[in-house]
Design an enzyme around this catalytic site. Structure first.
Site, short mmCIF file in Angstrom:
data_model
loop_
_atom_site.label_atom_id
_atom_site.label_comp_id
_atom_site.label_asym_id
_atom_site.label_seq_id
_atom_site.Cartn_x
_atom_site.Cartn_y
_atom_site.Cartn_z
N HIS A 16 -5.93 -32.72 18.13
CA HIS A 16 -4.82 -33.63 18.45
C HIS A 16 -3.57 -32.85 18.80
CE1 HIS A 16 -7.24 -37.00 16.99
NE2 HIS A 16 -7.71 -36.12 16.13
N GLU A 42 10.70 -5.30 3.63
CA GLU A 42 10.69 -6.69 3.16
C GLU A 42 10.30 -6.76 1.69
OE1 GLU A 42 9.30 -5.49 5.88
OE2 GLU A 42 9.42 -6.90 7.56
N LYS A 57 0.84 -1.20 0.00
CA LYS A 57 0.00 0.00 0.00
C LYS A 57 0.88 1.25 0.00
CE LYS A 57 -3.26 2.42 2.92
NZ LYS A 57 -4.06 2.41 4.14
N GLY A 93 -4.50 -1.60 5.16
CA GLY A 93 -3.81 -2.76 4.58
C GLY A 93 -4.48 -4.07 4.94
N ARG A 94 -4.81 -4.25 6.22
CA ARG A 94 -5.40 -5.52 6.66
C ARG A 94 -6.86 -5.65 6.22
NH1 ARG A 94 -4.02 -2.20 10.69
NH2 ARG A 94 -5.58 -1.39 12.14
N GLU A 117 -3.86 -6.35 15.09
CA GLU A 117 -3.30 -5.06 14.65
C GLU A 117 -4.35 -3.96 14.86
OE1 GLU A 117 -1.80 -4.18 10.51
OE2 GLU A 117 0.12 -4.54 11.43
N LYS A 122 10.19 -1.06 13.51
CA LYS A 122 10.69 -0.76 12.15
C LYS A 122 11.83 0.25 12.21
CE LYS A 122 6.37 -1.42 9.56
NZ LYS A 122 5.38 -0.84 8.67
O1 F6P Z 1 4.04 -3.54 9.65
C1 F6P Z 1 2.65 -3.54 9.60
C2 F6P Z 1 2.12 -3.06 8.28
O2 F6P Z 1 2.17 -1.68 8.22
C3 F6P Z 1 0.70 -3.58 8.08
O3 F6P Z 1 -0.24 -2.75 8.65
C4 F6P Z 1 0.61 -3.69 6.61
O4 F6P Z 1 -0.43 -4.56 6.23
C5 F6P Z 1 1.98 -4.22 6.27
O5 F6P Z 1 2.84 -3.56 7.18
C6 F6P Z 1 2.42 -3.99 4.85
O6 F6P Z 1 2.37 -2.66 4.48
P1 F6P Z 1 2.42 -2.25 2.96
O7 F6P Z 1 1.24 -2.80 2.27
O8 F6P Z 1 2.44 -0.75 2.95
O9 F6P Z 1 3.69 -2.82 2.38
#
Ligand code: F6P
Length: 523
Positions: free
Chosen positions: A378, A209, A203, A260-261, A347, A493
């Site tokens: 189990h 990452e 987003k 995002g979520r 979150e 972060k």
């Molecule tokens: O670290 C949490 C977060 O900000 C989430 O809220 C989000 O879904 C995820 O990182 C990824 O963010 P982006 O879509 O901006 O890469």
């Protein structure tokens, strides 16, 4: 000002919680009670006789919803009003309009803001349809790699897995989320990049990452003399670093008013689901989510499943004081579903201040965890039945299998056995068992409820997603907290970036604690 603690209903519920119904008593959990404490919407039944609630409790919970204006707040959210804010402090200060990503069916929201947002979302859907048509006619891609993390991974992945039985036979789907190089390496080993579409989902377009994994894949494409601009599409906000027409084959948009979520029904899930399962499947999924969005506005609390789920959750969390909640789908297809709900809920509700910036004096979000049944039986159900902590359970089940393939063995099909186990756990947790041998005593009174539908289809999956999204939103409205930001992820972060800068010799700023930990990299 702690509004939640000051509601009249809160006082009433506190008193009722001193003597909750004893489900283990003969005559407590009856067939009539099972019938009475049930509700239905959008093809889902909600069975909650095995929660420790009575008519009195339900009435007070309904009063709580009324006093907190929960339904009106939900309507404001769906109308596009600003619901993501903290009063008098800098905050994201924007709407949470994920319902607009699927408001294309009956009873469209008439508010101007919602209409405008739905219009933007529909443009993206049309763009997606055109894009799919082109790549399908050219037969260019057999494989798709999704690169994204958090909300840009968990939702799309869980929902793709949930509908995997509908996957087109000639496509393969891969996911890279972690910054762990081994994950990336293994995916890259398994694909022919020449025939691979790479979807970068972020987003913000700034996530460490995701940008790192994009760089690795881009580098590999170049090594193989392939043009990244012909293989990579992005999903991000307009103007983000990923919104670059020169670098990408296509750019799909989401906006800051889609968290995002909460973005699975937007292009974040749309591109993957359309590529893997076909556009019609994605559309049905949206239709299901939309059905529950509308049912969420039902003023009759007992017919409003997300509100019912939210209120029962609040009863268990704030009045019976249970710290966790297990989500147990009796469906292997929902294997990653608890992970998605875990982010969605934790979150959103891992919060300790209210919307006025005051530290709350009541519990907020529980720890969410889970695995599919019967496997979970189990594994950790021992603790659920006899452990010292009580863990409320939210069961999810379906009467029919997805594939239609089933086998009768010793008089029952596997699907029947699966359901029998779900019902058995629901009853056993509530009723417990007396025994002279203390090791065989089950205390009972362990609350759970069941969300039951006929079959896990694209439609019911959409309903289920919307159920959880709105259950969570309702809880936030009642607790008076902001469910839509995630400030709590920032400190980690920033700290990671400081350590990375030391590793890259880019930071002259001393960071003794980081350096002391980094010294341990020497073996
Ligand atoms: O670290 C949490 C977060 O900000 C989430 O809220 C989000 O879904 C995820 O990182 C990824 O963010 P982006 O879509 O901006 O890469």
């Amino acid at each position: 000002m702690h509004m939640f603690s000051q509601y009249h209903a809160t006082e009433k519920l506190k008193k009722l919680a001193q003597h909750p119904i004893d489900l283990t008593q003969p005559g407590s959990l009856t067939p009539e009670r099972i019938q009475k404490f049930s509700s239905a919407a959008c093809g889902f039944k909600f069975l909650y006789a095995t929660e420790r609630v009575t008519e009195h409790v339900m009435q007070s919970l309904t009063d709580l919803a009324r006093e907190s204006n929960a339904l009106n707040q939900m309507k404001q959210m769906q109308d596009g009003e600003v619901v993501n804010f903290i009063h008098n402090f800098p905050s994201e200060n924007r709407p949470a309009l994920h319902t607009a990503t699927r408001d294309f069916f009956e009873n469209q929201n008439p508010s101007e803001k919602a209409k405008e947002a739905a219009h933007l979302c529909l443009n993206e859907i049309n763009k997606l349809k055109a894009f799919m048509k082109t790549i399908e006619s050219e037969n260019r891609f057999t494989d798709l790699i999704m690169i994204g993390i958090g909300g840009s991974d968990l939702g799309p992945r869980a929902h793709f897995i949930a509908l995997q039985h509908l996957k087109k036979p000639n496509v393969n789907i891969h996911f890279i989320s972690n910054i762990d190089p081994d994950e990336t390496a293994l995916v890259l080993r398994s694909v022919n990049l020449k025939k691979t579409l790479v979807v970068i989902v972020s987003k913000t377009g700034t996530t460490l990452e995701t940008l790192t994994n994009e760089a690795i894949v881009r580098n590999r494409l170049e090594q193989e003399k392939l043009d990244p601009a012909k293989h990579i599409v992005t999903i991000s906000m307009p103007g983000s670093p990923l919104d670059n027409p020169e670098k990408y084959l296509e750019r799909f948009y989401i906006w800051d008013w889609i968290g995002g979520r909460f973005s699975t029904t937007a292009m974040v899930g749309g591109v993957l689901l359309s590529f893997a399962l076909g556009f019609d499947v994605y559309w049905e999924f949206l239709r299901g989510a939309n059905c529950m969005d509308k049912a969420t506005l039902n003023m009759d609390v007992k017919q409003n499943l997300p509100l019912l789920g939210a209120l029962i959750g609040i009863w268990n969390r704030n009045f019976l004081h249970y710290p966790t909640l297990a989500i147990i789908p009796y469906s292997q297809a929902l294997t990653r579903y608890p992970a998605h709900i875990q982010q969605l809920d934790m979150e959103s509700h891992g919060k300790r201040i209210d919307i006025y910036g005051n530290t709350v004096n009541y519990e907020t979000g529980p720890v969410i965890w889970g695995e599919p049944g019967t496997n979970a039986q189990h594994s950790f159900f021992q603790l659920l039945h006899q452990g010292t902590d009580v863990v409320p359970v939210e069961f999810i089940g379906f009467t029919e299998s997805q594939t239609g393939e089933d086998f009768k063995f010793e008089g029952t099909t596997s699907q029947e056995k699966l359901l029998a186990n779900l019902f058995a756990q629901n009853l056993a947790l509530a009723l417990g068992q007396k025994n002279d041998n203390p090791n065989k005593v089950f205390p009972g009174n362990r609350p759970s409820h069941i969300l039951l539908a006929k079959q896990l289809t694209p439609f019911t999956l959409g309903c289920l997603l919307s159920y959880f999204e709105h259950k969570i939103a309702f809880q936030g409205f009642i607790w008076n907290i902001n469910s839509f930001d995630q400030e709590g992820v920032q400190l980690g972060k920033v700290t990671a970036n400081k350590i990375i800068a030391r590793l890259a010799n880019k930071s002259s700023e001393p960071y003794p604690l980081g350096d002391a930990l980094l010294a341990n990299l020497e073996f």
